[in-house]
Design an enzyme around this catalytic site. Sequence first.
Site, PDB file in Angstrom:
ATOM      1  N   SER A 181       0.837  -0.960   0.230  1.00 23.02           N
ATOM      2  CA  SER A 181      -0.308  -0.378  -0.394  1.00 23.02           C
ATOM      3  C   SER A 181       1.065   0.990   0.236  1.00 23.02           C
ATOM      4  CB  SER A 181      -1.107  -0.070   1.234  1.00 23.02           C
ATOM      5  OG  SER A 181      -1.710   0.907   1.083  1.00 23.02           O
ATOM      6  N   ASP A 277     -11.921  -0.205   0.864  1.00 23.64           N
ATOM      7  CA  ASP A 277     -11.394  -1.054   0.122  1.00 23.64           C
ATOM      8  C   ASP A 277     -11.700  -1.290  -1.428  1.00 23.64           C
ATOM      9  OD1 ASP A 277      -9.585  -3.903   0.089  1.00 23.64           O
ATOM     10  OD2 ASP A 277     -11.979  -4.644  -0.724  1.00 23.64           O
ATOM     11  N   HIS A 311      -7.597  -4.748  -1.198  1.00 28.01           N
ATOM     12  CA  HIS A 311      -6.437  -3.814  -0.611  1.00 28.01           C
ATOM     13  C   HIS A 311      -5.800  -4.285   0.328  1.00 28.01           C
ATOM     14  CE1 HIS A 311      -4.285   0.040  -0.449  1.00 28.01           C
ATOM     15  NE2 HIS A 311      -3.906   0.131   0.567  1.00 28.01           N
TER      16      HIS A 311
END
Length: 332
Positions: A181, A277, A311
């Site tokens: 991320s 997400d 994610h």
Amino acid sequence: MLSEHHSTRRSVLKAVGGITAAMALGGAGVLASASPAMAADDGFGLTIKDRNEADPRMWYYRFATDAIGWEPAVNVLLPDDYHTSGRTYPVLYLFHGGGTDQDFMSWDRLQDGGIRAWTAGMPIIVVMPDGGHAGWYSNPVSSNTGPRNWETFHIAQLLPWIEANFRTYAEYDGRAVAGFSMGGFGALKYAAKYYGHFASVSAHSGPPSLRRDFNAVAHWANVSSAALDLGGGTIYGEPFDEARVSADNPMERIESYRNKRVFMVAGTSPSPVDPFDLLNETEVLAGQREFRAALDQAGIPHEWHEEPGGHHVRTEMAKRDLEGIVARLRQA
């Protein structure tokens, strides 16, 4: 989403640092299993405030540094045979994502065994530092909470400190950088901005474009950092410091990925009922596709994967990446 060091100088620094720390600790206690030359010491702007070297593999340090207004920490995960082999090892710098639940321990907390289990038997050192709740692996334009210069901490301080205190290859082919991320963005950014530092770069659900969709990720960096880290300050300024955005933007540094191993993963089916997400991985997927197209156009090889889900870190992709990293770097 939320300078190279010569081997002779590195050896001297290791020896001096090791002898100093051994004298301070009397050569006993947690360092009993390590030779004096392994004992980590202060240096490169870092003063050790807390440490734990009792575990044979996972060594922990917390530092005072002028670069950060609090005391950031790092976990250093050693190979199984580090204390007995006498070998020199390549290093992976592994970055965590954004959010109040993310820090230097995130990769070790994963439910499926995490980084310790994945690297069992692997001849590589893994360095996992703090990067702030929303530090974005950057020196911000402004901060109302004291210094939060994560880029300075990671590149100018921590990297040379690691190489002075552990048996590492202090060279291009001895280092990799990866992250999830926000940390995936940090990995892509550092690999391009500091081209000669890292031979392999990996982004697990990391956004490679700050400017697509009307600067969506750059705006998110500003908003999240203002709320979580900087007390209203921002990473890129309002209005943007355009030169900083361009300097940090992987999409604007495509040539800097030439002759590197490049690995990317993105999810194709984020949860439609989870806005975090959905928004994050939708942007990541679109950004990685744009980035991959630019690499293709430039004739730069890369490995990419689009996987079901949203994610999050994918265990099998992380393991595959680790194997590729070890294969690319100089062997222990």
